[in-house]
Structure formats: structure tokens, C-alpha cells
Design a protein around this motif. Sequence first.
Motif, mmCIF file in Angstrom:
data_model
loop_
_atom_site.group_PDB
_atom_site.id
_atom_site.type_symbol
_atom_site.label_atom_id
_atom_site.label_comp_id
_atom_site.label_asym_id
_atom_site.label_seq_id
_atom_site.Cartn_x
_atom_site.Cartn_y
_atom_site.Cartn_z
ATOM 1 N N GLN A 35 1.267 -0.779 0.226
ATOM 2 C CA GLN A 35 -0.168 0.422 0.402
ATOM 3 C C GLN A 35 0.836 1.322 0.184
ATOM 4 O OE1 GLN A 35 -3.764 0.560 0.007
ATOM 5 N NE2 GLN A 35 -2.835 2.189 -0.323
ATOM 6 N N GLU A 70 -5.506 3.849 -4.148
ATOM 7 C CA GLU A 70 -6.921 3.644 -3.678
ATOM 8 C C GLU A 70 -7.896 2.094 -4.280
ATOM 9 O OE1 GLU A 70 -12.252 5.456 -3.823
ATOM 10 O OE2 GLU A 70 -9.921 6.409 -3.971
ATOM 11 N N LYS A 94 -7.123 -1.402 -2.817
ATOM 12 C CA LYS A 94 -8.259 -2.297 -2.493
ATOM 13 C C LYS A 94 -8.170 -3.655 -3.061
ATOM 14 C CE LYS A 94 -13.086 -2.674 -3.007
ATOM 15 N NZ LYS A 94 -14.530 -1.256 -4.152
#
Length: 208
Positions: free
Chosen positions: A93, A184, A188
Motif C-alpha cells: 500500500q 485507492e 483495495k
Amino acid sequence: MRRTRDDAEQTRAAILDAAAKLFCARGIDATTLEAISRAAGVTRGAFYWHFRDKTDLVQALCERSELPQRALLQEAAETSHPDPLNLLERAGQDALIAFETDADLRRVFQITSRSTGDADVAAWLAKDKCAVYALLNRIITQAQNNGQLRPDFNANEATVLVMAVMDGLLNEWLRSSRAFPLAELGGKILRAQIAMLRVVNAPTPPPQ
């Protein structure tokens, strides 16, 4: 002495900056060391003071843009981590966020993703890719040994999956002209992939 050291560092940085721009615009093969020296405003002698050849230059570019997450994973691989998959997810991330916000990082990724006819450069890039695979594999093997990796995936298969997801996200984001929010949506997708690899209610060993 301080001034001489500062001048040397500035010269080296100028060469790296020029190389990054030319490699990105022309590719590694079509960019000569003479062109890089001219663009950096230095002599060939000054170039060779800092870099042996094009392979050394590409390596220095990669090292300059190396993500801090790689060092974090390296440290965990050499010791141990109670939840390696969670560490991998967080590192991924953070890498997506860095890629989305750092133009220099994107430029080096584009440079090194292109095929090159320079055998020495290609060999070094392949070796570095193998090193990334080996690092991720060590982290995921820890999860396997901890009983946290689903038994229908072995560590090698899970490593391939994680690398494919990350490379695919970065390449598709660039290819599509940033058509989706990388950090984003990519985050996910990465979380979903890591969850797919994880044993439900997997044990978390105590810290060593």
C-alpha cells in the motif's frame, strides 16, 4: 574538502538526472554516454569518475529511487515477523502511494520496464527482479511456516501472485494514463489478494 565533496555529489546527481530524462525519452539502447554527459554539462572524464558504464548508471538510478519498503521487508526477511502477510500488505500500500506521488519513481519504473538489447543492463535488471522475488518469497515463506498461508497455495505460487498484482497495477495505471486512483483502487485489490492468501483466523505467533 567539503566544497570538493559537494561538487562531486552535485555532478553525480546531474548525471543521474540527465540519464533519467534521456533514458525515459529515448530508451536505454538509443541513449549514448556522450549524450548523457553533454546533457549533464560534464566531460566524459567526469562521467567515468562516477560511473563505470551504462549498467553502473542504471543500477545507481534504481538505487536512488529504491522504495524504503524494500529495506523494511529485507529486515523482516532476515529476522522474523509475527504477521508477514500484513507487513506485505502495508508495504505494498505504501509503495502504491509513493508511485502515485513520486514522478522520479515512475520514470525509473518506465525505464526499467522496457526491453533492452544491452546484455549487461538486461542481466542486471533480471538479477534485481530475481532479488525482489526472493525477498517476497522469504516473507511469504514465513507466513507459510507460521500456518498463516492457505494450504492450497505454496509460497512460490503466492509470491508470483503478489508480484503479478503489483506489476499489473503499476503498468495498467501508466498504460491507461492514470485512469483510476492507484493507491485507492490498487490498495483495495491488494488487500483482497492478501486476504485470499490468508488462512481464516490464522494464528499470530508472539514476537521473537
